[in-house]
Write a protein that holds these residues in place. Structure first.
Motif, short mmCIF file in Angstrom:
data_model
loop_
_atom_site.label_atom_id
_atom_site.label_comp_id
_atom_site.label_asym_id
_atom_site.label_seq_id
_atom_site.Cartn_x
_atom_site.Cartn_y
_atom_site.Cartn_z
N VAL A 468 0.88 -1.20 -0.01
CA VAL A 468 0.16 -0.05 -0.08
C VAL A 468 0.92 1.32 0.05
O VAL A 468 0.29 2.46 0.02
CB VAL A 468 -1.03 0.06 1.28
CG1 VAL A 468 -1.87 -1.13 1.10
CG2 VAL A 468 -0.08 0.10 2.50
N GLU A 472 -1.37 4.88 -5.40
CA GLU A 472 -2.45 4.24 -5.94
C GLU A 472 -2.34 4.21 -7.62
O GLU A 472 -2.64 2.91 -7.99
CB GLU A 472 -3.76 4.85 -5.53
CG GLU A 472 -4.29 3.78 -4.32
CD GLU A 472 -5.63 4.70 -4.01
OE1 GLU A 472 -6.53 4.25 -4.73
OE2 GLU A 472 -5.43 5.20 -2.83
N SER A 473 -1.93 5.25 -8.00
CA SER A 473 -1.93 5.21 -9.62
C SER A 473 -0.86 4.42 -10.15
O SER A 473 -0.69 4.08 -11.41
CB SER A 473 -1.38 6.74 -10.10
OG SER A 473 -0.05 7.04 -9.37
N ARG A 475 -0.22 1.33 -8.90
CA ARG A 475 -0.48 -0.26 -8.45
C ARG A 475 -1.92 -0.75 -8.68
O ARG A 475 -2.79 0.19 -9.05
CB ARG A 475 -0.30 -0.60 -6.99
CG ARG A 475 -1.09 0.41 -5.93
CD ARG A 475 -0.92 -0.11 -4.65
NE ARG A 475 -1.50 0.79 -3.58
CZ ARG A 475 -2.77 0.79 -3.17
NH1 ARG A 475 -3.53 -0.06 -3.79
NH2 ARG A 475 -3.06 1.66 -2.20
N GLU A 477 -5.25 -3.36 -7.36
CA GLU A 477 -5.98 -3.32 -6.08
C GLU A 477 -5.19 -4.44 -5.02
O GLU A 477 -4.72 -5.30 -5.44
CB GLU A 477 -7.35 -4.15 -6.34
CG GLU A 477 -8.38 -4.23 -5.25
CD GLU A 477 -9.61 -5.24 -5.39
OE1 GLU A 477 -10.01 -5.34 -6.91
OE2 GLU A 477 -10.24 -5.56 -4.65
#
Ligand SMILES: CC(=O)N[C@H]1[C@@H](OP(=O)(O)OP(=O)(O)OC[C@H]2O[C@@H](n3ccc(=O)[nH]c3=O)[C@H](O)[C@@H]2O)O[C@H](CO)[C@@H](O)[C@@H]1O[C@H](C)C(=O)N[C@@H](C)C(=O)N[C@H](CCC(=O)O)C(=O)O
Ligand SMILES: Nc1ncnc2c1ncn2[C@@H]1O[C@H](COP(=O)(O)OP(=O)(O)OP(=O)(O)O)[C@@H](O)[C@H]1O
Ligand SMILES: N[C@H](CCC[C@H](N)C(=O)O)C(=O)O
Length: 544
Positions: A468, A472-473, A475, A477
């Motif tokens: 995590v 986010e951009s 990787r 879910e």
């Protein structure tokens, strides 16, 4: 009292001890190793005629006329098990001063006079002693040792096939199994301890094995497990992060591997074959170089300078590949490989270069490589589903990155990865594995591997942190599902036609170790079962 084991069991499978053991006088072993000879137990019956015919460092593995090597360890001292070993028929003991004290202080003194070889560091002499007891069997065959962080097992399997294909009788020692001319002997460690190894070589010699390929782990090199073996060829695959729980840092890890190549080392192989794709390989090749012109042969799949180079690689839809291996005098071999992935081209190029150095018939060796599959290494699980399902042994960051990249290139769709990290092992690799999984996958499910004695939730938390922490951009879910079967189920339910589900980390393993208990668990079976339950009827793309 357990009897001497046979080199062939009643079912015809090879045993782990030679059938024709030789007797070695304990005084000769004292002279060879420089160990002091003491006596414990009943006084008055000391005999300089005491002989041994075998050796083990596990009391539970002792058979009659063995030498028991009672070593100090991180968890216990082998001397705690001396009474057990003597009860099983050991005629002598090798230990250190602390071990001698423990034996003398034991409640139950031996009922006879027992010779004890006392050495300040018995592990340092155990390899030589074991080699001597079994008649130096590694000198009766050509032995190839393969080391490196990744690719040892795969390269060994490829080489074993080349050896057999070229008409020789191969022996194999490694992570998945030990094989004597194709017949299995179970193995617990990648590289067994010296007493077991020399016994195995003696069995192999009895069975007419002429060429042995063995994986040599860094633990083995650091702990002297391969001492006393004469290696004809040492092969190096690559180096990346692993085992930094055992080795203090990368340099120490490299130095352990270097024992197989360093001209100063007692286990240095006569010839080195080194993959110089990474900087560690280039350093290893330099280290191994001597005045002998054939001391080192280099091989590369990249732009690095090397004698053997890989030309263009053609990849078929099913992942199988062909490439050209070009030698120093312009000779070239067209190679076909069932195994997918650029890194397997490196493994195959290394295996072939070793087989040429070993004097195998090149045409036969090349032909044999095209037939090889390796259990639990990019192993496809096919139940007629419309997505690719693969089990792989990637349990370190570089391996995970490599196998994800391979599979990504192989399918038009998305990638799901189910992976965890093992307990009681290098904790520093956990976040890196999480990061590699999150960056590479569209869906990463962080689950349990072998927690061993650790709290599985804490291991997952480290892997999750690495995952995590990737923006986010950059990787996919990320989910956390501790139960490995449930994690596999979720990946299978998620998959659509053209996608790939990769279950990584346990490969060929058939158990999951939790708190000292091994529970049956085989990723290949569970993945197959989940596909059967949740992904049938997908030949046309549908789901239940
Ligand atoms: C770090 C390491 O490798 N340790 C090995 C080492 O342990 P140790 O010296 O601490 O020994 P210990 O467990 O305290 O026992 C002390 C002595 O008592 C003896 N003993 C102990 C208990 C008993 O019931 N009976 C008995 O006789 C032991 O045989 C030993 O001689 O010696 C033991 C005896 O052979 C090994 O079992 C143990 O491997 C442990 C279990 C292990 O998991 N090793 C792994 C990490 C390993 O070696 N892996 C590499 C592959 C790595 C890779 O490349 O992926 C491998 O080659 O397999
Ligand atoms: N040459 C390579 N470079 C990078 N990754 C590799 C290479 N070869 C294999 N791998 C990856 O590493 C995993 C383990 O491969 P393999 O069993 O051949 O290596 P190993 O050195 O024997 O590993 P271990 O020491 O963990 O037993 C494979 O499943 C694959 O994901
Ligand atoms: N030879 C490796 C195997 C690791 C396999 C992985 N499934 C794990 O349990 O970490 C080791 O002992 O570190």
């Amino acid at each position: 009292m357990p009897n001497r084991l046979q080199s062939s069991n009643s079912d015809g499978a090879p045993g782990t001890r030679p059938t024709q053991p030789v007797a070695t006088a304990i005084t000769a072993l004292s002279e060879l190793s420089g160990a002091r000879l003491e006596w414990v137990g009943q006084p008055g019956s000391q005999s300089s005629e005491v002989v041994v015919k075998g050796v083990d460092l596990r009391a539970q593995g002792i058979v009659s006329d063995d030498l028991f090597a009672a070593l100090p360890g991180a968890r216990t001292h082998g001397a705690q098990f001396a009474v057990d070993a003597l009860g099983r028929g050991a005629t002598a003991i090798l230990t250190d001063e602390a071990g001698l004290e423990l034996i003398e202080a034991a409640d139950k003194a031996p009922d006879r006079s027992v010779p004890v070889l006392v050495h300040p560091n018995p592990r340092d002499v155990l390899g030589e002693i074991s080699a001597e007891i079994y008649g130096r069997p590694s000198e009766k065959m050509q032995v190839v040792g393969i080391t490196g962080t990744s690719g040892k097992t795969t390269t060994s399997y490829l080489l074993e096939a080349a050896i057999a294909g070229a008409g020789r009788k191969p022996g194999l020692v490694g992570t998945i199994e030990t094989r004597i001319d194709g017949r299995r002997v179970p193995s617990a460690l990648t590289t067994p301890e010296a007493p077991q190894l020399h016994a195995l070589f003696a069995v192999m010699a009895e069975q007419g094995i002429d060429t042995v390929v063995m994986e040599v782990s860094s633990h083995a090199l650091a702990l002297g497990r391969v001492d006393g073996i004469r290696f004809d060829i040492g092969a190096f695959t690559n180096l990346s992060q692993d085992h930094l729980d055992f080795h203090r840092d990368f340099e120490e890890y490299f130095q352990a591997k270097a024992r197989l190549f360093d001209p100063e080392s007692t286990v240095r192989a006569e010839h080195a074959v080194v993959c110089v794709d990474d900087v560690w390989g280039r350093r290893m090749a330099e280290l191994a170089a001597t005045d002998e012109s054939d001391a080192v042969t280099t091989v590369s799949t990249s732009t690095a300078e090397a004698e053997w180079k890989v030309g263009a690689v053609q990849v078929a839809e099913d992942g199988s590949q062909t490439f050209e291996l070009v030698g120093p005098d312009g000779q070239s071999w067209p190679v076909s490989l069932r195994l997918p992935g650029r890194y397997n081209v490196a493994n195959a190029a290394l295996a072939l270069t070793v087989s040429f150095a070993a004097g195998l018939d090149p045409d036969a060796a090349v032909r044999a490589l095209g037939t090889v599959d390796v259990p639990g290494r990019v192993q496809r699980i096919d139940r007629g589903q419309s997505f690719l399902a693969v089990v792989d042994y990637a349990h370190k960051p570089a391996a995970l990155e490599a196998v994800i990249a391979t599979l990504r290139n192989q399918v038009p769709g998305r990638v799901a990865v189910v992976v965890g990290a093992g307990g009681d092992r290098d904790a520093g690799k956990r976040t890196l594995m999480g990061e590699a999984g999150a960056r590479g996958a569209d869906l990463l499910i962080v689950t349990d591997d072998n927690p061993r004695t650790e709290d599985p939730a804490k291991i997952r938390a480290s892997v999750m942190r690495g995952a995590v922490d990737v923006p986010e951009s950059e990787r996919g879910e990320v989910r956390e599902v501790g139960d490995r079967a449930l994690a596999i189920e979720q990946a299978v339910r998620w998959a659509q036609p053209g996608d790939v589900v990769l279950v990584a980390g346990k490969g060929h393993e058939v158990g999951q170790e939790i708190d000292g208990v091994k529970h049956p668990f085989d990723d290949r079976e569970v993945l197959g079962e989940m596909i059967g339950r949740f992904a049938i009827n997908t030949a046309h793309g549908g789901k239940q």
